[in-house]
Design an enzyme around this catalytic site. Structure first.
Site, mmCIF file in Angstrom:
data_model
loop_
_atom_site.group_PDB
_atom_site.id
_atom_site.type_symbol
_atom_site.label_atom_id
_atom_site.label_comp_id
_atom_site.label_asym_id
_atom_site.label_seq_id
_atom_site.Cartn_x
_atom_site.Cartn_y
_atom_site.Cartn_z
ATOM 1 N N THR A 29 0.853 -1.187 0.000
ATOM 2 C CA THR A 29 0.000 0.000 0.000
ATOM 3 C C THR A 29 0.888 1.236 0.000
ATOM 4 O O THR A 29 1.786 1.355 0.839
ATOM 5 C CB THR A 29 -0.919 0.023 1.234
ATOM 6 N N LYS A 141 4.580 -8.962 3.563
ATOM 7 C CA LYS A 141 3.211 -8.480 3.686
ATOM 8 C C LYS A 141 2.309 -9.389 2.856
ATOM 9 O O LYS A 141 1.899 -9.061 1.746
ATOM 10 C CB LYS A 141 3.097 -7.027 3.231
ATOM 11 N N GLU A 174 5.371 -4.677 16.670
ATOM 12 C CA GLU A 174 4.868 -3.617 15.800
ATOM 13 C C GLU A 174 3.587 -3.039 16.373
ATOM 14 O O GLU A 174 3.126 -3.462 17.445
ATOM 15 C CB GLU A 174 4.610 -4.176 14.395
#
Length: 267
Positions: A29, A141, A174
């Site tokens: 993204t 990802k 994270e």
């Protein structure tokens, strides 16, 4: 070979697509500003790494980049998402003999609250959901994001802007959809992503500007840092104003980061 489907395309995704059935794919993204994809070289490197590590055929970037260029024409501030699946085929989990990639390109509105976060900072609570270890997928990802779905669902009942996510050894990994990094006395450091987590594009770009140490980070160590940030390719680096009940000075955090960046720029 590959089939590219864009935002305005009426093509349907086959119900046998491996991305839908097995999460057999990956994505990135990116922020689009004034018709330009920011950090595209890092997004491209991510797609290449994912394809190589997951045994996908090479992506035809000449064709993909032309479709992206068309899709973002006239965009002033938007979010671009590129999803790659292995397409159809194979028996069960077995890989198809010949792979025909499916690539989805979508352009959506940019999150309105991101611009204000740099000034206000974000408050972080501790997520009750912990990440499982899988070094074969660590850093990538992939389309397997059910852990993040559970994290976001749990976060809805927590009083915070985002959450810190730990692994089962209680190491900080994270935020819900962002990397974490901190400024210590003499170092800039970020959690190790060797067992789980995603190495984001913004974090990678920061590593190319500054010396960033990847290491195991405990919650206690993070709260003792001089400054803590979360970051991703859309929001950039956003200072943390609170972790649980431990406060941070947002103005000081931004000053420390800007000083590091300015110092490196002079070198």
């Amino acid at each position: 070979m590959q089939t590219i489907i864009t935002t305005d395309d009426t093509s349907a995704i086959n119900t046998r697509d491996r991305g839908l059935n097995y999460g057999d794919g990956f994505f990135t993204t990116a922020k689009v500003s004034a018709g330009h994809v920011e950090h595209w070289q890092y997004h491209k490197a991510r797609l290449i790494e994912c394809a190589e590590r997951l045994a996908f055929p090479a992506i035809n970037f000449t064709e993909l980049e032309q479709h992206i260029k068309t899709a973002i024409t006239g965009c002033k501030l938007n979010a671009l998402k590129v999803v790659v699946t292995r397409g159809e085929g194979g028996r069960g989990y077995g890989l198809p003999q010949h792979t025909h990639l499916t690539i989805l390109i979508t352009v959506s509105a940019f999150p309105q609250n991101y611009s204000a976060l740099v000034n206000s900072g974000v408050s972080l609570a501790l997520s009750p959901i912990k990440l499982a270890s899988q070094p074969l997928l660590a850093g990538l990802k992939t389309l397997n994001r059910l852990e993040q779905v559970l994290i976001k669902n749990a976060m809805a009942s927590q009083q915070c802007d985002d959450v810190l996510v730990l692994d089962h050894q209680n190491n900080v990994i994270e935020a819900s959809a962002a990397n974490v990094f901190a400024i210590g006395d003499n170092t800039l450091y970020t959690p190790s992503l060797e067992q789980c987590g995603i190495k984001g594009v913004y974090l990678q770009s920061l590593c190319d500007k500054l010396a960033v140490e990847f290491k195991h980070v405990s919650l206690n160590e993070l709260t003792q840092a001089r400054a803590v940030f979360i970051c991703n390719s859309l929001m950039g680096a956003v200072p943390v104003n609170r972790i649980e009940q431990h406060p941070f000075n947002v103005e000081q955090s931004m000053r420390l980061l800007n000083e590091l960046l300015a110092k490196e720029a002079k070198c």
